[in-house]
Design a protein around this motif. Structure first.
Motif, PDB file in Angstrom:
ATOM      1  N   TRP A 128       0.833  -1.200   0.000  1.00 15.85           N
ATOM      2  CA  TRP A 128       0.000   0.000   0.000  1.00 15.85           C
ATOM      3  C   TRP A 128       0.870   1.254   0.000  1.00 15.85           C
ATOM      4  CZ3 TRP A 128      -4.518   1.040  -1.649  1.00 15.85           C
ATOM      5  CH2 TRP A 128      -5.084   2.289  -1.387  1.00 15.85           C
ATOM      6  N   ASP A 129       1.923   1.252   0.819  1.00 16.10           N
ATOM      7  CA  ASP A 129       2.817   2.409   0.865  1.00 16.10           C
ATOM      8  C   ASP A 129       3.434   2.682  -0.507  1.00 16.10           C
ATOM      9  OD1 ASP A 129       2.276   2.724   3.558  1.00 16.10           O
ATOM     10  OD2 ASP A 129       4.173   1.855   4.232  1.00 16.10           O
ATOM     11  N   GLN A 130       3.744   1.620  -1.251  1.00 15.68           N
ATOM     12  CA  GLN A 130       4.382   1.783  -2.550  1.00 15.68           C
ATOM     13  C   GLN A 130       3.392   2.149  -3.662  1.00 15.68           C
ATOM     14  OE1 GLN A 130       6.699  -1.593  -3.877  1.00 15.68           O
ATOM     15  NE2 GLN A 130       7.581  -0.458  -5.575  1.00 15.68           N
ATOM     16  N   PHE A 131       2.210   1.539  -3.662  1.00 13.64           N
ATOM     17  CA  PHE A 131       1.299   1.685  -4.794  1.00 13.64           C
ATOM     18  C   PHE A 131      -0.030   2.381  -4.478  1.00 13.64           C
ATOM     19  CE2 PHE A 131       3.800  -2.210  -5.680  1.00 13.64           C
ATOM     20  CZ  PHE A 131       4.488  -1.740  -6.789  1.00 13.64           C
ATOM     21  N   GLY A 132      -0.400   2.512  -3.211  1.00 13.24           N
ATOM     22  CA  GLY A 132      -1.741   2.943  -2.861  1.00 13.24           C
ATOM     23  C   GLY A 132      -1.948   4.401  -2.512  1.00 13.24           C
ATOM     24  N   GLY A 133      -0.903   5.178  -2.455  1.00 13.17           N
ATOM     25  CA  GLY A 133      -1.094   6.591  -2.153  1.00 13.17           C
ATOM     26  C   GLY A 133      -1.897   7.281  -3.238  1.00 13.17           C
ATOM     27  N   TRP A 134      -2.617   8.327  -2.885  1.00 14.82           N
ATOM     28  CA  TRP A 134      -3.507   9.022  -3.806  1.00 14.82           C
ATOM     29  C   TRP A 134      -2.784   9.485  -5.066  1.00 14.82           C
ATOM     30  CZ3 TRP A 134      -7.969   9.324  -5.721  1.00 14.82           C
ATOM     31  CH2 TRP A 134      -8.564  10.479  -6.202  1.00 14.82           C
ATOM     32  N   CYS A 135      -1.540   9.931  -4.930  1.00 15.32           N
ATOM     33  CA  CYS A 135      -0.783  10.359  -6.107  1.00 15.32           C
ATOM     34  C   CYS A 135       0.323   9.370  -6.481  1.00 15.32           C
ATOM     35  CB  CYS A 135      -0.214  11.763  -5.907  1.00 15.32           C
ATOM     36  SG  CYS A 135      -1.287  13.060  -6.575  1.00 15.32           S
ATOM     37  N   ALA A 136       0.349   8.194  -5.851  1.00 14.23           N
ATOM     38  CA  ALA A 136       1.361   7.185  -6.189  1.00 14.23           C
ATOM     39  C   ALA A 136       1.216   6.697  -7.628  1.00 14.23           C
ATOM     40  CB  ALA A 136       1.273   6.000  -5.224  1.00 14.23           C
ATOM     41  N   LYS A 167       0.368  -4.077 -15.258  1.00 17.53           N
ATOM     42  CA  LYS A 167       1.592  -4.651 -15.837  1.00 17.53           C
ATOM     43  C   LYS A 167       2.807  -3.936 -15.253  1.00 17.53           C
ATOM     44  CE  LYS A 167       4.053  -5.213 -20.202  1.00 17.53           C
ATOM     45  NZ  LYS A 167       4.047  -4.891 -21.636  1.00 17.53           N
ATOM     46  N   SER A 168       2.724  -2.628 -15.126  1.00 23.63           N
ATOM     47  CA  SER A 168       3.812  -1.846 -14.555  1.00 23.63           C
ATOM     48  C   SER A 168       4.029  -2.213 -13.084  1.00 23.63           C
ATOM     49  CB  SER A 168       3.522  -0.356 -14.696  1.00 23.63           C
ATOM     50  OG  SER A 168       4.527   0.407 -14.087  1.00 23.63           O
ATOM     51  N   ILE A 169       2.952  -2.413 -12.330  1.00 27.24           N
ATOM     52  CA  ILE A 169       3.085  -2.822 -10.927  1.00 27.24           C
ATOM     53  C   ILE A 169       3.817  -4.160 -10.854  1.00 27.24           C
ATOM     54  CG2 ILE A 169       1.808  -3.673  -8.908  1.00 27.24           C
ATOM     55  CD1 ILE A 169      -0.220  -1.420  -9.420  1.00 27.24           C
ATOM     56  N   LYS A 170       3.426  -5.112 -11.693  1.00 30.48           N
ATOM     57  CA  LYS A 170       4.104  -6.421 -11.717  1.00 30.48           C
ATOM     58  C   LYS A 170       5.593  -6.242 -11.977  1.00 30.48           C
ATOM     59  CE  LYS A 170       0.348  -9.034 -13.754  1.00 30.48           C
ATOM     60  NZ  LYS A 170       0.022  -9.886 -14.892  1.00 30.48           N
ATOM     61  N   GLU A 171       5.922  -5.405 -12.953  1.00 32.83           N
ATOM     62  CA  GLU A 171       7.320  -5.186 -13.293  1.00 32.83           C
ATOM     63  C   GLU A 171       8.072  -4.560 -12.107  1.00 32.83           C
ATOM     64  OE1 GLU A 171       6.955  -2.945 -16.916  1.00 32.83           O
ATOM     65  OE2 GLU A 171       6.553  -4.762 -18.100  1.00 32.83           O
ATOM     66  N   LYS A 172       7.429  -3.631 -11.410  1.00 31.30           N
ATOM     67  CA  LYS A 172       8.064  -2.999 -10.251  1.00 31.30           C
ATOM     68  C   LYS A 172       8.237  -3.989  -9.113  1.00 31.30           C
ATOM     69  CE  LYS A 172       6.953   1.730 -11.361  1.00 31.30           C
ATOM     70  NZ  LYS A 172       8.268   2.047 -11.817  1.00 31.30           N
ATOM     71  N   LYS A 216       8.491  -9.004 -11.271  1.00 31.36           N
ATOM     72  CA  LYS A 216       7.892 -10.180 -11.902  1.00 31.36           C
ATOM     73  C   LYS A 216       7.719  -9.936 -13.381  1.00 31.36           C
ATOM     74  CE  LYS A 216       7.838 -11.785  -7.926  1.00 31.36           C
ATOM     75  NZ  LYS A 216       8.970 -12.602  -7.586  1.00 31.36           N
ATOM     76  N   LYS A 217       7.855 -10.976 -14.151  1.00 29.38           N
ATOM     77  CA  LYS A 217       7.646 -10.870 -15.582  1.00 29.38           C
ATOM     78  C   LYS A 217       6.168 -10.622 -15.867  1.00 29.38           C
ATOM     79  CE  LYS A 217       8.286 -13.306 -19.889  1.00 29.38           C
ATOM     80  NZ  LYS A 217       8.624 -14.561 -20.537  1.00 29.38           N
ATOM     81  N   ALA A 218       5.897  -9.613 -16.657  1.00 28.57           N
ATOM     82  CA  ALA A 218       4.508  -9.284 -16.997  1.00 28.57           C
ATOM     83  C   ALA A 218       4.053 -10.094 -18.179  1.00 28.57           C
ATOM     84  CB  ALA A 218       4.388  -7.786 -17.301  1.00 28.57           C
TER      85      ALA A 218
END
Length: 174
Positions: free
Chosen positions: A49-57, A163-168, A171-173
């Motif tokens: 959540w800290d990495q992907f869930g912020g309002w402007c993340a 797909k970008s989240i997976k790559e970050k 993991k292979k997308a």
């Protein structure tokens, strides 16, 4: 930042939504299932959540978003997304929880109207050692636009973002 995640499952599900009062009501759903350590799932959920869930993340993980600016107008919170192609989308935060938020598009060049979406990172009900990153939306095709165009646009946005989240996550997308 590397997260202590054992493996990401590369499943993305598209689930059409049937129902609603309007005949042209559409929905799109995308998710990523992430395997976590059962003993650390709460910690890993918070790290995700800290990495992907912020309002402007979204500006950090979605390839179409160049910048995100948070704006307060009275008691309302908005974000203005400037896209790589110069387009601008303004979204209103409707509700925010510990690992979820709901928002609506208020201004956009996208072929949709009545758009409301939710982004969440939640434990998977089917597997104790998994969490899901979910992104769902309900919307109608904009006036003069075809339902297929609206669906294809939103589905593409969701697929590119996840797909970008997976790559970050390393993991292979698909």
């Amino acid at each position: 930042m590397k997260l202590p995640i054992a493996a990401a499952l590369l499943s993305i599900a598209m689930l059409p939504f049937a129902g609603g009062a309007q005949a042209h009501h559409l929905s799109s759903k995308e998710d990523v299932e992430v395997k976590v350590d059962k003993n650390k799932s709460a910690e890993e959920l918070k790290a995700l959540w800290d990495q992907f869930g912020g309002w402007c993340a979204i500006a950090d993980w979605h390839p179409a978003v160049k910048t995100c600016e948070e704006i307060k107008e009275g008691d309302d919170v908005f974000r203005t997304l400037t896209l790589q192609d110069g387009g601008v989308i303004k979204e209103k935060l409707i509700e925010k929880g510990d690992s979820t938020y709901t928002y609506a598009i208020t201004e956009s060049p996208l072929p949709v109207k009545n758009y409301q979406a939710q982004f969440s990172i939640v434990p998977d009900n089917d597997a104790a050692d998994e969490v899901k990153i979910l992104w769902t939306a309900k919307y109608d095709a904009a006036d003069g636009k075809k339902d297929d165009d609206a669906t294809d646009t939103i589905d593409g946005i969701f697929k590119d973002g996840l797909k970008s989240i997976k790559e970050k996550l390393g993991k292979k997308a698909d």
